[in-house]
Design an enzyme around this catalytic site. Structure first.
Site, PDB file in Angstrom:
ATOM      1  N   HIS A  62       0.829  -1.206   0.000  1.00 48.86           N
ATOM      2  CA  HIS A  62       0.000   0.000   0.000  1.00 48.86           C
ATOM      3  C   HIS A  62       0.858   1.249   0.000  1.00 48.86           C
ATOM      4  O   HIS A  62       1.854   1.354   0.708  1.00 48.86           O
ATOM      5  CB  HIS A  62      -0.993   0.003   1.170  1.00 48.86           C
ATOM      6  CG  HIS A  62      -0.398   0.150   2.537  1.00 48.86           C
ATOM      7  ND1 HIS A  62      -0.203   1.376   3.139  1.00 48.86           N
ATOM      8  CD2 HIS A  62       0.026  -0.782   3.432  1.00 48.86           C
ATOM      9  CE1 HIS A  62       0.306   1.188   4.352  1.00 48.86           C
ATOM     10  NE2 HIS A  62       0.465  -0.102   4.554  1.00 48.86           N
ATOM     11  N   GLU A  65      -5.151   1.417   2.542  1.00 46.64           N
ATOM     12  CA  GLU A  65      -4.898   0.404   3.564  1.00 46.64           C
ATOM     13  C   GLU A  65      -4.984   0.976   4.970  1.00 46.64           C
ATOM     14  O   GLU A  65      -5.533   0.336   5.876  1.00 46.64           O
ATOM     15  CB  GLU A  65      -3.519  -0.221   3.338  1.00 46.64           C
ATOM     16  CG  GLU A  65      -3.271  -1.503   4.135  1.00 46.64           C
ATOM     17  CD  GLU A  65      -2.726  -1.269   5.544  1.00 46.64           C
ATOM     18  OE1 GLU A  65      -2.674  -2.229   6.335  1.00 46.64           O
ATOM     19  OE2 GLU A  65      -2.343  -0.116   5.851  1.00 46.64           O
ATOM     20  N   GLU A  66      -4.439   2.160   5.189  1.00 44.57           N
ATOM     21  CA  GLU A  66      -4.431   2.733   6.530  1.00 44.57           C
ATOM     22  C   GLU A  66      -5.848   3.052   7.021  1.00 44.57           C
ATOM     23  O   GLU A  66      -6.072   3.201   8.224  1.00 44.57           O
ATOM     24  CB  GLU A  66      -3.562   3.991   6.585  1.00 44.57           C
ATOM     25  CG  GLU A  66      -2.075   3.751   6.351  1.00 44.57           C
ATOM     26  CD  GLU A  66      -1.393   2.943   7.445  1.00 44.57           C
ATOM     27  OE1 GLU A  66      -2.053   2.620   8.465  1.00 44.57           O
ATOM     28  OE2 GLU A  66      -0.204   2.628   7.284  1.00 44.57           O
ATOM     29  N   ASP A  89       6.416   2.093   6.278  1.00 48.33           N
ATOM     30  CA  ASP A  89       5.119   1.417   6.227  1.00 48.33           C
ATOM     31  C   ASP A  89       4.230   2.232   5.292  1.00 48.33           C
ATOM     32  O   ASP A  89       3.709   3.281   5.687  1.00 48.33           O
ATOM     33  CB  ASP A  89       4.527   1.337   7.640  1.00 48.33           C
ATOM     34  CG  ASP A  89       3.092   0.838   7.674  1.00 48.33           C
ATOM     35  OD1 ASP A  89       2.671   0.183   6.705  1.00 48.33           O
ATOM     36  OD2 ASP A  89       2.401   1.132   8.665  1.00 48.33           O
ATOM     37  N   HIS A 106       4.889   3.256  12.636  1.00 46.27           N
ATOM     38  CA  HIS A 106       3.951   4.371  12.774  1.00 46.27           C
ATOM     39  C   HIS A 106       4.555   5.565  13.512  1.00 46.27           C
ATOM     40  O   HIS A 106       3.830   6.387  14.061  1.00 46.27           O
ATOM     41  CB  HIS A 106       2.633   3.926  13.431  1.00 46.27           C
ATOM     42  CG  HIS A 106       1.707   3.249  12.481  1.00 46.27           C
ATOM     43  ND1 HIS A 106       0.347   3.159  12.684  1.00 46.27           N
ATOM     44  CD2 HIS A 106       1.930   2.636  11.292  1.00 46.27           C
ATOM     45  CE1 HIS A 106      -0.218   2.521  11.675  1.00 46.27           C
ATOM     46  NE2 HIS A 106       0.737   2.184  10.819  1.00 46.27           N
ATOM     47  N   ASP A 153       3.922  -6.011   3.461  1.00 44.33           N
ATOM     48  CA  ASP A 153       3.767  -4.825   4.289  1.00 44.33           C
ATOM     49  C   ASP A 153       5.031  -4.672   5.128  1.00 44.33           C
ATOM     50  O   ASP A 153       6.097  -4.485   4.587  1.00 44.33           O
ATOM     51  CB  ASP A 153       2.499  -4.924   5.139  1.00 44.33           C
ATOM     52  CG  ASP A 153       1.941  -3.557   5.514  1.00 44.33           C
ATOM     53  OD1 ASP A 153       2.746  -2.701   5.906  1.00 44.33           O
ATOM     54  OD2 ASP A 153       0.721  -3.350   5.439  1.00 44.33           O
TER      55      ASP A 153
END
Length: 346
Positions: free
Chosen positions: A69, A221-222, A187, A322, A242
């Site tokens: 993603h 995706e998030e 990510d 994150h 991922d």
């Protein structure tokens, strides 16, 4: 391995430094399209904006799909304060403390961009003392200070900034001499770079694939619904590329490809997990198996949407997920090697 590490770095640097918070991914998608056109690789774009590359294999009825993603964490303008500061609301799940003091860019509806810095509402210990230390890092206590001479709501509105405008965090991408990659949004842009290079490698080397293989670059995706629709209909195996998550009491590594056995959506397919592990063992690919209790993937979204597919989750180990993240080229190459080698296997 004869992978071109300089080309991989080129993809990494460009993809990481193109802002693409969930819901505003057109610029980075345009970069991917340009690169695919340069490779003479055809692609399709879904109604929702995802990008799909299909490489024909001997068996077209049984297909494999790899996903990554391109959308990232970010924020939106929630309001304009009377003093000209902006309140914000997060896009995606991250600790607000991780963006305290971060540089950012605000993009208006007409594409104009402005820079700023994210602070708490009490950023100075010289003014607020202990209260500055104790203030909870939460959305209501954070704001964007624009790099503009503004002191009122009307000043900001005159710039064209409005509620709902996207806020992107500065990536701060660094690749060190010892091949550590430090950046926001590894990510999952690290894996997007991996899949883009895998497409290049497979096509340029004219590798014969036993099964038609798709590369699905999702853009939501998030938000949890990236691969919930438009997966190529003949897909039987869906492998989300991922990230692994090294950290306290985890088995993952920044120097290996990580294979997820289970995340918050439940166990991944046992048969497919065994196949991937077997590929690693047979090709001396450094790998780790791990469990992530607070994690979901595009494979999770596909299963929740009702797709009858076998799923797996793999990716390079990414430390401090994150937040301001870090991985190593060893993990990038190991993940790439697994994607390429598995694509060639029956």
């Amino acid at each position: 391995m004869d992978y071109n590490s300089e080309k991989i770095r080129y993809y990494l640097q460009n993809i990481l430094n193109l802002p693409s918070p969930t819901g505003n991914t057109e610029r980075v998608m345009d970069f991917l399209k340009e690169e695919l056109n340069a490779l003479n690789v055809p692609f399709t774009v879904t109604n929702k904006g995802a990008l799909i590359v299909t490489l024909e294999g001997k068996n077209n009825e049984y297909q494999r799909t790899f996903s990554a993603h391109v959308d990232t964490l970010g924020a939106m303008v929630k309001g304009i304060k009377s003093n000209g500061a902006l309140s914000l609301v997060p896009i995606g799940g991250f600790m607000m403390s991780s963006i305290d003091g971060e540089n950012c860019t605000i993009e208006t509806l007409d594409g104009t961009t402005y820079t700023g810095t994210i602070h708490t509402t009490k950023p100075s210990v010289h003014i607020s003392g202990q209260e500055a230390h104790d203030l909870k890092r939460s959305p209501e206590n954070m704001e964007v200070i624009l790099d503009e001479k503004v002191s009122s709501k009307s000043d900001v509105e005159a710039l064209g900034i409005n509620v709902g405008d996207f806020i992107s965090f500065e990536a701060r991408t660094i690749i060190t001499e010892k091949e550590f990659i430090k950046s926001r949004h590894l990510d999952d842009k690290a894996s997007v770079a991996i899949l883009l290079y895998a497409i290049q490698y497979i096509t340029e080397n004219k590798i014969e694939l036993p099964y038609t293989t798709n590369f699905f670059i999702s853009n939501y995706e998030e938000a949890g619904h990236g691969a919930s629709a438009s997966i190529p209909i003949a897909t039987k195996e869906f492998i989300a590329v991922d990230m692994g998550a090294p950290g306290l009491d985890q088995n993952s590594s920044e120097f290996a490809v990580c294979i997820c056995a289970k995340d918050s959506s439940g166990p991944y397919d046992l048969w497919l997990k065994k196949k991937l592990i077997e590929t690693c063992k047979n090709n001396n690919i450094d790998y780790r198996i791990d469990i992530y209790p607070y994690y979901g993937s595009d494979a999770s979204a596909a299963l929740r949407a009702g797709w009858d597919i076998k799923t797996a989750l793999i990716g390079p180990g990414v430390f401090s997920s994150h937040a301001y993240e870090r991985t190593h080229m060893d993990a990038i190459i190991s993940t790439l090697d697994l994607v390429v080698k598995y694509s060639k296997e029956n």
